[in-house]
Scaffold this motif. Structure first.
Motif, PDB file in Angstrom:
ATOM      1  N   MET A  12       0.820  -1.210   0.000  1.00 17.60           N
ATOM      2  CA  MET A  12       0.000   0.000   0.000  1.00 17.60           C
ATOM      3  C   MET A  12       0.856   1.263   0.000  1.00 17.60           C
ATOM      4  N   SER A  13       1.966   1.231   0.717  1.00 18.19           N
ATOM      5  CA  SER A  13       2.836   2.415   0.763  1.00 18.19           C
ATOM      6  C   SER A  13       3.424   2.706  -0.616  1.00 18.19           C
ATOM      7  N   TRP A  19      -5.653   3.513   3.536  1.00 16.40           N
ATOM      8  CA  TRP A  19      -4.245   3.826   3.762  1.00 16.40           C
ATOM      9  C   TRP A  19      -4.080   4.763   4.964  1.00 16.40           C
ATOM     10  N   CYS A  25       3.775  10.582   5.669  1.00 15.14           N
ATOM     11  CA  CYS A  25       2.902  10.021   4.630  1.00 15.14           C
ATOM     12  C   CYS A  25       1.490  10.592   4.740  1.00 15.14           C
TER      13      CYS A  25
END
Length: 357
Positions: A213-214, A236, A257
């Motif tokens: 996902m990152s 996320w 993030c």
């Protein structure tokens, strides 16, 4: 045709044209019919053999005529993909039966894509059973295995989807030099993230899904369509705020993030779908109160949200939570700067709420 005879319809492709591949295909070895007759056959038996041979040729021509074959496969695949657009409860059982009866005629790639969008593990598993008799699938499996063994860089192609899905479990457990994350990310949206999440849950490799996902939603190297997907971005952000995913990086990295998405001061934020009420909730949960107040300001100014009474009440509840934190402060000292921001914002929020009284 039964699944075991699938290669009569779908042969290895030298190019990307599936119809040309089908048109060039020949009968499977197991389907070939022996026409040999004994040297001692009588005129009567010879005539019977000729009659049987003619009948067999007619049947073969009807069943494996290149144009008919191509059209049958196209129509079967078209029906599968269109039906999959229905509700899962309506479509799944019928499509499972279609795979059982006419699986040989289905083009695996578009059918697997459709099953992924339908979130049907059942259909994917059935299609992968069909894939075991597909020569292109076997070729892709060998290619993936070679890439793993030799640590080769490999790029996604649509014909590889069935092989990727079949090897997801082993890829999630991979401990060698081969890193499958880039390959899986390049397969989006054909390969749906929920497939990776499911296998990570089964194999207890949650860090694998976190890494996936990152990369998929990375602000520079991620997928544009994934960053604009509301549910993926929300998932996320939830992962970033959770204490469950701590294998990849420390809290500062996770905060960074999140700010790429939540903070309007960050240039990357325009790349993402931003659900403001949700982002305010996550900001408060992560104790990013400055970001939460900025988002609250956006909500009040937004024509989409400021006329929604429920959302405004949610904002008010978050402000109360932040107020309690500001009053408590740290080391028994009140956070006057944060409290001042909240009081100022109350003056803005009050008139909006009064309109809904």
């Amino acid at each position: 045709l039964p699944w075991t005879q699938r290669r009569a319809l779908w042969r290895k492709q030298s190019g990307g044209n599936a119809d040309a591949s089908m048109a060039a295909s020949t009968l499977d070895d197991n389907m070939s019919l022996s026409m040999a007759s004994g040297s001692t056959s009588t005129p009567k038996t010879a005539a019977t053999e000729r009659e049987k041979r003619n009948l067999r040729e007619i049947i073969e021509e009807m069943e494996l005529d290149a144009e008919t074959r191509s059209e049958t496969c196209r129509l079967a695949t078209f029906y599968f993909t269109r039906k999959s657009a229905s509700q899962k409860s309506e479509a799944e059982a019928e499509l499972a039966t279609l795979i059982d009866t006419h699986g040989s005629y289905l083009d695996l790639h578009p059918c697997l894509v459709a099953a992924g969008k339908l979130h049907s593990q059942l259909l994917i598993e059935k299609l992968l059973e069909v894939a075991k008799y597909d020569s292109r699938h076997k070729e892709s499996m060998k290619h993936l295995k070679k890439s793993e063994d030799e640590n080769m860089l490999i790029f996604y192609e649509p014909k590889m989807l069935s092989a990727l899905l079949e090897k997801l479990s082993s890829l999630s457990l991979s401990s060698g030099d081969f890193n499958p994350t880039a390959l899986l990310v390049s397969a989006y949206p054909d390969l749906q993230p929920w497939c990776v999440r499911e296998i990570s849950s089964v194999e207890n490799t949650k860090s694998f899904y976190f890494n996936y996902m990152s990369s998929l939603l990375h602000h520079e190297e991620g997928n544009d369509a994934a960053r604009r997907d509301k549910e993926l971005v929300k998932e996320w952000c939830s992962m970033l705020s959770s204490q469950e995913y701590t294998n990849k990086a420390d809290e500062d990295w996770k905060k960074e993030c999140f700010l790429h998405i939540a903070s309007r001061d960050n240039e990357s934020s325009i790349l993402y779908h931003r659900d403001l009420p949700f982002l305010m909730d996550i900001s408060t949960k992560m104790s990013e109160f400055g970001i939460a107040l900025d988002i609250a300001n956006e909500i009040v100014k937004s024509t989409k949200y400021r006329h929604n009474k429920q959302i405004l009440e949610d904002v008010l509840n978050h402000l109360k939570t932040i107020s309690c934190v500001a009053i408590k402060g740290s080391d028994d000292e009140m956070n006057t700067a944060l409290l001042g921001q909240i009081i100022t914002f109350y003056n803005v929020l009050g008139p909006c709420l009064e309109k809904h009284q």
